[in-house]
Design a protein around this motif. Structure first.
Motif, short mmCIF file in Angstrom:
data_model
loop_
_atom_site.label_atom_id
_atom_site.label_comp_id
_atom_site.label_asym_id
_atom_site.label_seq_id
_atom_site.Cartn_x
_atom_site.Cartn_y
_atom_site.Cartn_z
N GLU A 1 0.81 -1.22 0.00
CA GLU A 1 0.00 0.00 0.00
C GLU A 1 0.85 1.27 0.00
O GLU A 1 0.48 2.28 -0.62
CB GLU A 1 -0.93 0.00 1.22
N ILE A 2 1.97 1.20 0.69
CA ILE A 2 2.75 2.43 0.88
C ILE A 2 3.99 2.52 -0.01
O ILE A 2 4.60 3.60 -0.09
CB ILE A 2 3.17 2.58 2.35
N GLU A 3 4.40 1.42 -0.66
CA GLU A 3 5.67 1.47 -1.43
C GLU A 3 5.51 2.39 -2.64
O GLU A 3 4.45 2.45 -3.27
CB GLU A 3 6.09 0.07 -1.88
N SER A 4 6.59 3.08 -2.92
CA SER A 4 6.58 4.06 -4.01
C SER A 4 6.92 3.44 -5.37
O SER A 4 6.57 4.00 -6.41
CB SER A 4 7.57 5.18 -3.70
N LEU A 5 7.61 2.30 -5.36
CA LEU A 5 8.03 1.68 -6.61
C LEU A 5 6.84 0.97 -7.25
O LEU A 5 6.20 0.10 -6.65
CB LEU A 5 9.15 0.67 -6.38
#
Length: 325
Positions: free
Chosen positions: A317-321
């Protein structure tokens, strides 16, 4: 008439027909030599005697020239003349009444006490009781003056001959060297001190370990290893890491020929990326060594706990990749 006990039938000793090929004779000899070898039958005099007879038979039958002579002259073993008596039969030797059949035509059967002595003289094999006597035998010349003495020299020594054998070793043993016991095709067992850092295709020369003082050449083959792969003098291996280790970096353990070592991988490492450990490869000339090449393999878990699943879902949910974008 001579008894059979005075004649050594080499074909019967090896158990092969008289028209047996050289390859068949060699194959049977190897099997019998291993069966009756003194190392495998300690204290067994009968096996020791059998081993010697097998060796003598193979020595003659494996040599095409000596085998031909043996085949030619062995048919005379039941003929008259092997009485040991100095009679007029000498002047009527078989060689004087027929064309020359070999370079040994001057040997008169009447001058020998038995066929064994005669055949040994012709093909150059010394019997056990004659081995202690002088190798020079004197007989009368059947083609000249009956009082003339002709000396024949019997060469009982097999000429030195080099032999070759193959030795397959695991990579660790080839790297370290040390003592290795090998068993040769002729039944002999040798303990050899191998040098370190051996390579496939290398030949080790062992002086005086061949036939009759010849040399033995050992051709080395290094077995493939489940972890290490030779690339010249460099050694490559794969090291598995977890996704978190690949992202965050840190210390991992890598195997080498000298044992495991700690190495540091940087953050955001990629699967298939290689790192070099200097001087941890295979030894080469001049005391130098190749390098260890460590390839990173990122391994994803097949089974995870509930807590790990929750963390992976939160991370997603939070990963930027977002590589698919």
């Amino acid at each position: 008439m001579q008894n059979l006990q005075n004649f050594r039938d080499y074909y019967e000793i090896l158990g092969v027909p008289k028209d047996a090929s050289n390859e068949e004779i060699k194959k049977v000899y190897r099997r019998l030599a291993r069966q009756y070898h003194p190392d495998l039958n300690p204290g067994n005099k009968e096996s020791e005697e059998k081993f010697k007879m097998i060796g003598e038979a193979y020595e003659i039958l494996s040599d095409s020239a000596r085998r031909s002579q043996y085949d030619q002259f062995s048919r005379y073993w039941q003929q008259r003349g092997f009485t040991g008596a100095k009679t007029a039969a000498r002047s009527k030797s078989w060689g004087s009444n027929r064309p020359s059949e070999s370079s040994n035509q001057g040997v008169n059967p009447a001058d020998f006490p038995d066929f064994e002595s005669f055949i040994n003289q012709v093909i150059g094999v010394s019997s056990r009781k004659e081995a202690k006597k002088s190798p020079h035998t004197t007989t009368q010349d059947p083609f000249g003056n009956p009082r003339t003495k002709v000396a024949y020299t019997v060469n009982n020594r097999t000429p030195p001959r080099d032999i070759e054998a193959r030795l397959t070793l695991p990579l660790e043993k080839a790297y370290q060297g040390g003592n290795e016991r090998i068993r040769l095709e002729d039944g002999r067992s040798l303990e050899v001190t191998m040098p370190p850092a051996m390579l496939t295709g290398q030949t080790i020369r062992l002086r005086n370990q061949g036939i009759s003082g010849g040399d033995l050449y050992l051709k080395i083959t290094v077995e493939p290893h489940p972890l290490f792969k030779m690339e010249g003098f460099n050694i490559s291996c794969q090291v598995p890491v977890t996704p978190s280790e690949a992202v965050l970096g840190g210390q991992v353990e890598a195997p080498t020929l000298d044992g495991p070592v700690k190495m540091t991988i940087p953050p955001a490492v990629r699967s298939g990326q290689r790192f070099r450990l200097a001087n941890k490869g295979y030894p080469m000339e001049g005391g130098k060594r190749g390098d260890q090449l460590v390839e990173i393999q990122i391994i994803t878990p097949k089974n995870i706990s509930d807590e790990e699943r929750q963390l992976y879902e939160k991370l997603r949910e939070i990963e930027s990749l977002k590589p698919t974008r």
